[in-house]
Design an enzyme around this catalytic site. Sequence first.
Site, PDB file in Angstrom:
ATOM      1  N   GLU A  62       0.844  -1.207   0.000  1.00 49.94           N
ATOM      2  CA  GLU A  62       0.000   0.000   0.000  1.00 49.94           C
ATOM      3  C   GLU A  62       0.881   1.260   0.000  1.00 49.94           C
ATOM      4  O   GLU A  62       0.448   2.336  -0.384  1.00 49.94           O
ATOM      5  CB  GLU A  62      -0.934   0.015   1.215  1.00 49.94           C
ATOM      6  CG  GLU A  62      -2.010   1.106   1.128  1.00 49.94           C
ATOM      7  CD  GLU A  62      -3.132   0.918   2.134  1.00 49.94           C
ATOM      8  OE1 GLU A  62      -3.015   1.464   3.261  1.00 49.94           O
ATOM      9  OE2 GLU A  62      -4.120   0.235   1.804  1.00 49.94           O
ATOM     10  N   HIS A 117       6.038 -26.973   2.134  1.00 43.96           N
ATOM     11  CA  HIS A 117       5.085 -27.977   1.620  1.00 43.96           C
ATOM     12  C   HIS A 117       3.977 -27.310   0.824  1.00 43.96           C
ATOM     13  O   HIS A 117       2.884 -27.857   0.688  1.00 43.96           O
ATOM     14  CB  HIS A 117       4.492 -28.763   2.795  1.00 43.96           C
ATOM     15  CG  HIS A 117       5.523 -29.391   3.664  1.00 43.96           C
ATOM     16  ND1 HIS A 117       6.023 -30.644   3.441  1.00 43.96           N
ATOM     17  CD2 HIS A 117       6.205 -28.903   4.737  1.00 43.96           C
ATOM     18  CE1 HIS A 117       6.954 -30.923   4.356  1.00 43.96           C
ATOM     19  NE2 HIS A 117       7.068 -29.882   5.154  1.00 43.96           N
ATOM     20  N   LYS A 167     -13.954   1.712  -3.293  1.00 44.75           N
ATOM     21  CA  LYS A 167     -14.880   2.079  -2.217  1.00 44.75           C
ATOM     22  C   LYS A 167     -16.075   2.867  -2.783  1.00 44.75           C
ATOM     23  O   LYS A 167     -17.221   2.637  -2.411  1.00 44.75           O
ATOM     24  CB  LYS A 167     -14.162   2.951  -1.187  1.00 44.75           C
ATOM     25  CG  LYS A 167     -13.146   2.248  -0.320  1.00 44.75           C
ATOM     26  CD  LYS A 167     -12.517   3.263   0.655  1.00 44.75           C
ATOM     27  CE  LYS A 167     -11.463   2.642   1.548  1.00 44.75           C
ATOM     28  NZ  LYS A 167     -10.813   3.629   2.456  1.00 44.75           N
TER      29      LYS A 167
HETATM   30  O1  F6P Z   1      -6.808   0.508   2.857  1.00 44.51           O
HETATM   31  C1  F6P Z   1      -7.158   1.838   2.900  1.00 44.51           C
HETATM   32  C2  F6P Z   1      -7.086   2.318   4.319  1.00 44.51           C
HETATM   33  O2  F6P Z   1      -7.300   3.681   4.371  1.00 44.51           O
HETATM   34  C3  F6P Z   1      -5.775   1.975   4.998  1.00 44.51           C
HETATM   35  O3  F6P Z   1      -4.738   2.866   4.677  1.00 44.51           O
HETATM   36  C4  F6P Z   1      -6.194   2.018   6.426  1.00 44.51           C
HETATM   37  O4  F6P Z   1      -5.258   1.378   7.278  1.00 44.51           O
HETATM   38  C5  F6P Z   1      -7.535   1.277   6.353  1.00 44.51           C
HETATM   39  O5  F6P Z   1      -8.086   1.683   5.104  1.00 44.51           O
HETATM   40  C6  F6P Z   1      -8.477   1.555   7.505  1.00 44.51           C
HETATM   41  O6  F6P Z   1      -8.707   2.926   7.576  1.00 44.51           O
HETATM   42  P1  F6P Z   1      -9.362   3.488   8.942  1.00 44.51           P
HETATM   43  O7  F6P Z   1      -8.376   3.221  10.048  1.00 44.51           O
HETATM   44  O8  F6P Z   1      -9.567   4.955   8.668  1.00 44.51           O
HETATM   45  O9  F6P Z   1     -10.646   2.762   9.172  1.00 44.51           O
END
Ligand code: F6P
Length: 550
Positions: A353, A384, A512
């Site tokens: 990420e 394995h 999202k």
């Molecule tokens: O994966 C996207 C992200 O923003 C991550 O960087 C972060 O750790 C996760 O989602 C959870 O975000 P939050 O802590 O704001 O719920």
Amino acid sequence: MKNPTTSKSWQRLQGEYERIRGQHMRDMFAADPGRFHRFSLRLNDILFDFSKNRIDGGVFEALIELAREAGVETWRERMFRGEPINHTEHRPVLHTALRHMGDEPVRVDGRDVMPEVRSELARVRQLADAVRCRRWRGASGQPITDVVNIGIGGSHLGPQMAVEALRPYAIHDLAIHFVNNIDENHINNTLERLSPDTTLFIIASKSFTTQDTMVNADTARAWLLNKLDDETLLSRHMVAVTANTRAAIDFGVAEENVFRMWDWVGGRYSMWSAIGLATAIAIGPDHFESMLRGAWEADCHFREAPLEQNIPVVMALLGIWYNNFFGAQATAILPYDQNLHRLPAYLQQADMESNGKGVDRDGHPVGYQTGPVLFGEIGIASQHAFYQLLHQGTKLVPADMLAPVSNYRCIARHHRALMSNIFAQAEALMMGKTEAEVRAELEAAGLPEEEIEFLLPYKVFPGNRPTNTFLFYTLDPKTLGTLVALYEHKVFVQGVIWHINSFDQWGVELGKVLARNILDEVNRGEPVDSHDASTNGLINYYLHLRPRRN
Ligand code: F6P
């Protein structure tokens, strides 16, 4: 340095690659008895052996030159000094402040943030002690026996990895659970065994808007209120960790139960903050602070060690060597300690990420490879599962292996076998087995010449497959903190050399947004035609097949 491929050191490395690509590590070791000592480093009792890599003195020198030319030392100081190096979000990157043990201030916009960092750490200590000593009581007056961390990504992977890694340091009459999947099976499977009277939820979310977490938090709140007849009693069973205090209070978390985190700490770098509350409850605040101290020691090493003796810098350069010159597309994390079974998942987010980026700091598409695919699994199990590919596949997969010299409750029969495997596998990957060695082996086994000729090609191991090995005395909180921080700084150094921003994550937004739109369509329940034919077909098949109640 902007585009690394135009740098002098990169050009030099191209030449070094052409020179060394055909050489075998087997011969490098034979030619240099001091190779192990030349290419290994120590930090406290942590040994970092990087001698099983396709490098020699000339390559190593050129790699160090690349780090210097990229300005790693300058960028490192910019990070520690709190400059807004996360430039697309205009934020500092200061997860190092969370474990800063020195007296000097750490400033954000001119203000020393250490008082508030230490104040939140004191609150974490207070809650952890209260829960562990059974002073914290639920609404019915019973002590807490189960803590459920609801979070995802950095609000889940860090604490889960640490709780699992430090199991020997945890008290055993307090169970820590982690729920991250929006699939109701996850929270149902967790809650079906728990009682509202003795359960404490930690809603961990920096934004306090992440759908996965908020849907689970809603279900947790309903589960509690189904038993508690008074909303004010929620305060005995729910705390929150967030940078969005207002949202947490609006959700129903008592203000005194909201633990702060800051926007200058990225989610995937936040396990050292109150996001580590579940860890502190599991292992106790003293061990939690020992973990912070281990990370702090890695920070000092990273900040002070010369580049050529700097473990995260060497880790980063070796990764770039294979990723950008040998064309390796993946890298493996192979812990041999069962308690590190969640480390690969944690490092997937930390690495992929951060450096899974295709646009550089100036907004230009990069014309070179950046972050690799990182995967991993417990080494013994992997032997394995996918070691066949590592040994004889067509892909070069550089790997990190990690193991403790001693376990908390060491049983010699188990541990000696475990250690024999990590040493053997790294040796086999490097040495391989030549045709002559295979032939001699098959002849000694008395196989007929025809069978030997037939089998021979299948039993040759090319070798020359690089590994780094971390050995450390035992996986205690301080060692874990140091190891994780070393990997964080490795990711940082690679990002600097690739001239990318390792600290934003715009790539997670599109999915999202689309999911929110499709959820509206799914809730309406009418056949859709607003997407491509595949997405329309999938949604409509789901709507057609799903039971009415769903
Ligand atoms: O994966 C996207 C992200 O923003 C991550 O960087 C972060 O750790 C996760 O989602 C959870 O975000 P939050 O802590 O704001 O719920």
